[in-house]
Design a protein around this motif. Sequence first.
Motif, PDB file in Angstrom:
ATOM      1  N   ALA A 259     -14.623  49.346  77.008  1.00  0.00           N
ATOM      2  CA  ALA A 259     -14.608  50.257  78.274  1.00  0.00           C
ATOM      3  C   ALA A 259     -13.519  51.568  78.197  1.00  0.00           C
ATOM      4  O   ALA A 259     -13.677  52.278  78.989  1.00  0.00           O
ATOM      5  N   ARG A 260     -12.816  51.417  76.832  1.00  0.00           N
ATOM      6  CA  ARG A 260     -11.735  52.498  76.856  1.00  0.00           C
ATOM      7  C   ARG A 260     -10.743  52.653  77.896  1.00  0.00           C
ATOM      8  O   ARG A 260     -10.547  53.585  78.504  1.00  0.00           O
ATOM      9  N   LEU A 261     -10.100  51.517  78.374  1.00  0.00           N
ATOM     10  CA  LEU A 261      -9.110  51.286  79.257  1.00  0.00           C
ATOM     11  C   LEU A 261      -8.082  50.630  78.662  1.00  0.00           C
ATOM     12  O   LEU A 261      -8.078  49.601  77.985  1.00  0.00           O
ATOM     13  N   GLN A 262      -6.670  50.888  79.156  1.00  0.00           N
ATOM     14  CA  GLN A 262      -5.617  50.335  78.857  1.00  0.00           C
ATOM     15  C   GLN A 262      -5.298  48.964  79.939  1.00  0.00           C
ATOM     16  O   GLN A 262      -5.337  49.387  81.204  1.00  0.00           O
ATOM     17  N   LEU A 263      -5.318  47.855  79.670  1.00  0.00           N
ATOM     18  CA  LEU A 263      -5.019  46.661  80.605  1.00  0.00           C
ATOM     19  C   LEU A 263      -3.900  46.159  80.089  1.00  0.00           C
ATOM     20  O   LEU A 263      -3.003  46.376  79.219  1.00  0.00           O
ATOM     21  N   VAL A 278       0.119  44.454  76.464  1.00  0.00           N
ATOM     22  CA  VAL A 278      -0.579  45.674  76.876  1.00  0.00           C
ATOM     23  C   VAL A 278      -1.630  45.614  75.709  1.00  0.00           C
ATOM     24  O   VAL A 278      -1.674  45.518  74.606  1.00  0.00           O
ATOM     25  N   LEU A 279      -2.857  45.752  76.288  1.00  0.00           N
ATOM     26  CA  LEU A 279      -4.154  45.957  75.693  1.00  0.00           C
ATOM     27  C   LEU A 279      -4.736  47.211  75.681  1.00  0.00           C
ATOM     28  O   LEU A 279      -4.967  47.970  76.524  1.00  0.00           O
ATOM     29  N   GLY A 280      -4.972  47.603  74.160  1.00  0.00           N
ATOM     30  CA  GLY A 280      -5.908  48.976  74.357  1.00  0.00           C
ATOM     31  C   GLY A 280      -4.581  50.030  74.664  1.00  0.00           C
ATOM     32  O   GLY A 280      -4.856  51.010  75.479  1.00  0.00           O
ATOM     33  N   THR A 281      -3.368  50.080  73.946  1.00  0.00           N
ATOM     34  CA  THR A 281      -2.560  50.925  73.978  1.00  0.00           C
ATOM     35  C   THR A 281      -3.020  52.237  73.689  1.00  0.00           C
ATOM     36  O   THR A 281      -3.546  52.501  73.053  1.00  0.00           O
ATOM     37  N   GLY A 282      -2.479  53.346  74.810  1.00  0.00           N
ATOM     38  CA  GLY A 282      -2.981  54.620  74.787  1.00  0.00           C
ATOM     39  C   GLY A 282      -4.264  54.849  75.345  1.00  0.00           C
ATOM     40  O   GLY A 282      -4.832  56.174  75.322  1.00  0.00           O
ATOM     41  N   LEU A 283      -5.025  54.017  75.737  1.00  0.00           N
ATOM     42  CA  LEU A 283      -6.420  54.263  76.100  1.00  0.00           C
ATOM     43  C   LEU A 283      -6.189  54.709  77.892  1.00  0.00           C
ATOM     44  O   LEU A 283      -5.001  54.810  78.289  1.00  0.00           O
ATOM     45  N   ALA A 288     -11.768  53.314  89.394  1.00  0.00           N
ATOM     46  CA  ALA A 288     -12.780  52.476  89.950  1.00  0.00           C
ATOM     47  C   ALA A 288     -14.190  52.699  89.024  1.00  0.00           C
ATOM     48  O   ALA A 288     -14.825  51.731  88.586  1.00  0.00           O
ATOM     49  N   PRO A 289     -14.415  53.849  88.435  1.00  0.00           N
ATOM     50  CA  PRO A 289     -15.576  53.850  87.532  1.00  0.00           C
ATOM     51  C   PRO A 289     -15.329  53.128  86.351  1.00  0.00           C
ATOM     52  O   PRO A 289     -16.147  52.260  85.863  1.00  0.00           O
ATOM     53  N   GLY A 290     -14.308  52.922  85.988  1.00  0.00           N
ATOM     54  CA  GLY A 290     -13.716  52.123  84.776  1.00  0.00           C
ATOM     55  C   GLY A 290     -14.188  50.541  84.942  1.00  0.00           C
ATOM     56  O   GLY A 290     -14.682  49.718  84.163  1.00  0.00           O
ATOM     57  N   VAL A 291     -13.728  50.103  86.168  1.00  0.00           N
ATOM     58  CA  VAL A 291     -14.165  48.875  86.699  1.00  0.00           C
ATOM     59  C   VAL A 291     -15.577  48.752  86.646  1.00  0.00           C
ATOM     60  O   VAL A 291     -16.092  47.501  86.226  1.00  0.00           O
ATOM     61  N   GLY A 292     -16.150  49.610  87.015  1.00  0.00           N
ATOM     62  CA  GLY A 292     -17.648  49.825  86.925  1.00  0.00           C
ATOM     63  C   GLY A 292     -18.263  49.536  85.649  1.00  0.00           C
ATOM     64  O   GLY A 292     -19.277  48.730  85.319  1.00  0.00           O
TER      65      GLY A 292
END
Length: 338
Positions: A259-263, A278-283, A288-292
């Motif tokens: 989803a190209r998000l940093q979690l 940290v997951l997806g560093t730099g993303l 809200a659209p990212g959660v979608g």
Amino acid sequence: MALACGLDRLLGDPRRWLHPVQVMGWVIDGLRSLAEAWAGDRPAALRLAGLLITLLLLGGSAAAGLAVEHLVLARPLLGLPLLLLGLASALAGRSLEQAVGSVLAALAAGDLEQARERLSWIVGRDVEGLAEAEILRAAAETAAENAVDGLFGPLFWMLLGGLLWPLGGPGPLALAWVFKAASTLDSMLGYRRGRLRWLGTAGARLDDLLTWLPCRLVALGLGLLAGHPIKLLQQALADGAPDPSPNAGVSQAAYAHAARLQLGGANRYGGQWMNKPVLGTGLGAVTAPGVGRILSLSRRLEGLWLGTSLAVALALPAGLQAAGRLATWQLGSLPLPQ
């Protein structure tokens, strides 16, 4: 099983209906009371009691699933609807979407307090005082982790049962309910505090084991949807490795990259801060659209799993026949024993 997935997406888990997980929870509560009364604070006795609770719950869940599967063969008109409802009850695709969507709806209405309250129903971290950005991150992380625990984990064992059932093995409902039993044990007893540190060991370890392969297949499938399956699987495994759970970090990392998000980051549990990897560093930051997008990826991946399973089911009989003909030809070419 495809119909069960459709029924789950259509109905979810109606509140007035008795759910198998509720029954499992009642059994666990009753057995836990008996176990603690007998074992007290003795670690070895608590571990033994936890193992017995695990065996009893798994055995009862498997037996219930096998009974419904036997009824399907004996009385299809009665057994098939029960099988369909049982399979749908093992899946949590719609209920997860509804729970996460209710948090997003509260945020969209500008009601942070209601968003925190709704978030508290689906996460284990402390939600008091969370800012909007942290609420969104928590919603994204639970959507990612629970996609494996609540949807793809049981679906994997269900599909495997569908292959084994015609061969005389346990069927889809028996295996799906065994997985749900292990997952429920982990969610109720799998904590590293007090007596649960020993009482919940067996259930937690079993849940980790049963979730291990489905979790990695989810990462591979998300990579297929993204166009680079091996790369995304490697990223998920690398990012998720520092997480104390063998599966939670991997599943969240897979969705983070897809989803190209940093979690990940710091969370508070019972007033104590814990730094998660940290997951997806730099993303990108979670929106809200990212959660979608995470929820949409789960829907697409569910369709991919069902389509792939259908292709395997259609190809398997022809493959077995070809293998049988080859074996017969090879045996026929061997010289007869003297």
